[in-house]
Design an enzyme around this catalytic site. Structure first.
Site, short mmCIF file in Angstrom:
data_model
loop_
_atom_site.label_atom_id
_atom_site.label_comp_id
_atom_site.label_asym_id
_atom_site.label_seq_id
_atom_site.Cartn_x
_atom_site.Cartn_y
_atom_site.Cartn_z
N LYS A 105 0.81 -1.22 0.00
CA LYS A 105 0.00 0.00 0.00
C LYS A 105 0.85 1.28 0.00
CE LYS A 105 -4.11 -2.06 2.04
NZ LYS A 105 -3.72 -3.46 2.27
C1 LIG Z 1 -4.47 -4.53 1.76
C2 LIG Z 1 -3.79 -5.83 1.64
C3 LIG Z 1 -4.26 -6.85 0.79
C4 LIG Z 1 -5.54 -6.74 0.01
O1 LIG Z 1 -5.50 -5.81 -1.03
P1 LIG Z 1 -6.86 -5.31 -1.71
O2 LIG Z 1 -6.44 -4.31 -2.71
O3 LIG Z 1 -7.69 -4.72 -0.59
O4 LIG Z 1 -7.53 -6.50 -2.30
C5 LIG Z 1 -3.52 -8.01 0.68
N1 LIG Z 1 -2.39 -8.19 1.39
C6 LIG Z 1 -1.91 -7.24 2.22
C7 LIG Z 1 -0.67 -7.51 2.99
C8 LIG Z 1 -2.58 -6.03 2.38
O5 LIG Z 1 -2.10 -5.11 3.22
#
Ligand SMILES: *Cc1c(COP(=O)(O)O)cnc(C)c1O
Length: 427
Positions: free
Chosen positions: A107
């Site tokens: 993210k």
């Molecule tokens: C947020 C997150 C996800 C999921 O991603 P999305 O875009 O919400 O489907 C998967 N793995 C980790 C480690 C995350 O932080």
């Protein structure tokens, strides 16, 4: 570029407004009016472009003339400031590591890009924007880091007391400056409810926005990963299948956008834990959101994935077309642990629980002779230290980024109900 609300009850709006508001007035999420494929020449020669050039080509039509080219390029340079290595695990499977950023969560890219856009758009405004975000762990750290020092932007992060890991807590409570952490006496859903209440509270006159993947500026830059992986694997001359561990389905939806832009991707697999709303939908075409269940891959504990409506839009809301390009499978915690062990035994690779779910997605899909599978490894194993060290005979080394925050002093404001958040926002 203009955007429309997927509830179709608000007027279309600019990139800027969509970023600043997050959500349309009708509570729908935004979707671009047009998606124009990139030139064949560009895709066929992608290896001759730098990652910054590729990211610019991928995103420029979605920003349009609302950010000058030179500034957009600077934003991309600040966003794409680390590597996205592919690590081969099996003969026909590689892990695309998205966790080499400042908070070791994928993210980081979306958070940084959105922070820079918001800072640009709010330049010269007297009034500050306040970003409100509820986190169950990973989002908070990435947002805190991405928005740190952004001028004209304040960030308030709500997290459930005692329910995030020590490392995650340090990542979101130790930065100071324009970042404030509210430690909520409750669970993640309470934090989210408080944020929603604040958005609807007319007594709060501060300009509020949200920083989760419904915001187009957090969602769209995730397309970059798929372009970078394609560039690295192009010379294999295989058809690519991507498996994405999915919670809110923002990341995989960005992958499908990349495919729409002309990137040759054969198939997508959305791998989930037991929060199986989408796998069930693919079986019978009925979308039934459910309360989320707690799992060891907790960043994907989502019972009503907010971006799935964008995926349906990308396939013109046609289930059969969707199914021809997209599969979704759900896996239990036991299967996830077993797979972490299997991957480790076979290759020595330490996958975190989310990556292991992604790997399982490829196995269930069943790669064919001429196909190559890539699973997205969305978090460094250190982010899920307890599960990893319980499951595998390894001691995870604490990377430098984490070492840096671990000894800093936590500063958080205690909040036990919405009243406390409101009091803070009315100050
Ligand atoms: C947020 C997150 C996800 C999921 O991603 P999305 O875009 O919400 O489907 C998967 N793995 C980790 C480690 C995350 O932080």
């Amino acid at each position: 570029m203009n955007y429309y609300s997927l509830h179709h009850k608000s007027p279309n709006t600019t990139f800027k407004n969509a970023v600043v508001q997050g959500l349309a007035k009708d509570r729908g999420i935004y979707f671009p009016e047009n998606i124009t494929p990139l030139s064949k020449e560009f895709i066929e020669n992608i290896e001759n472009y730098t990652n910054h050039e590729i990211a610019y080509e991928a995103i420029k039509q979605f920003v349009g003339d609302e950010i000058p080219t030179s500034i957009l390029k600077e934003i991309i340079e600040k966003t794409v400031s680390f590597d996205f290595p592919l690590v081969t695990i099996d003969e026909n499977i590689a892990s695309l590591e998205l966790f080499h950023g400042p908070t070791m969560a994928f993210k980081d890219v979306g958070a940084k890009f959105m922070a820079q856009c918001l800072e640009y758009f709010n330049q010269g405004n007297e009034e500050e924007v306040t970003v409100l975000v509820a986190t169950s762990g990973d989002t908070g750290g990435a947002v805190a880091n991405g928005f740190l020092g952004a001028k004209g932007v304040n960030v308030v992060i709500l997290y459930p007391s005692g329910k995030v890991s020590d490392i995650q807590e340090k990542q979101l409570t130790t930065l100071g400056q324009n970042i404030t952490a509210l430690e909520v006496d409750g669970v993640f859903d309470d934090c989210q409810e408080m944020v929603k209440t604040a958005f609807l509270d007319e007594e709060i006159t501060k300009k509020l926005t949200s920083a989760n993947s419904i915001n187009i500026a957090r969602w769209l830059p995730q397309m970059f990963y798929f372009f970078f992986a394609y560039k690295a694997l192009k010379s294999k001359n295989k058809e690519l299948v991507f498996s994405v561990p999915s919670g809110n389905f923002g990341n995989i939806c960005a992958g499908i956008m990349a495919q729409k832009l002309g990137l040759p991707i054969k198939h997508f697999v959305a791998a989930t834990n037991v929060n199986d709303t989408v796998p069930n939908f693919l079986v019978d075409g009925v979308y039934t959101p459910k309360p989320s269940k707690a799992t060891i891959s907790n960043a994907m504990d989502v019972g009503n994935p907010s971006n799935f409506i964008r995926i349906r839009e990308l396939f013109n809301n046609d289930l059969e077309t969707l199914k021809s390009a997209f599969s979704s499978y759900s896996f239990t915690d036991d299967e996830t642990r077993e797979t972490m062990k299997k991957i480790y035994d076979n290759s020595g690779y330490v996958a975190d629980p989310h990556g292991a779910v992604g790997y399982l997605g490829l196995k269930k899909y069943g790669l064919k002779e001429n196909e190559f599978g890539v699973f997205l490894e969305t978090a460094h194993p250190v982010k899920f230290l307890d599960v990893v060290e319980e499951t595998l005979p390894v001691k995870v080394e604490i990377p430098e980024q984490i070492q840096k925050v671990i000894n800093n002093k936590k500063v958080a404001i205690k909040a036990s109900s919405y009243k406390d958040l409101k009091a803070y926002l009315m100050k």
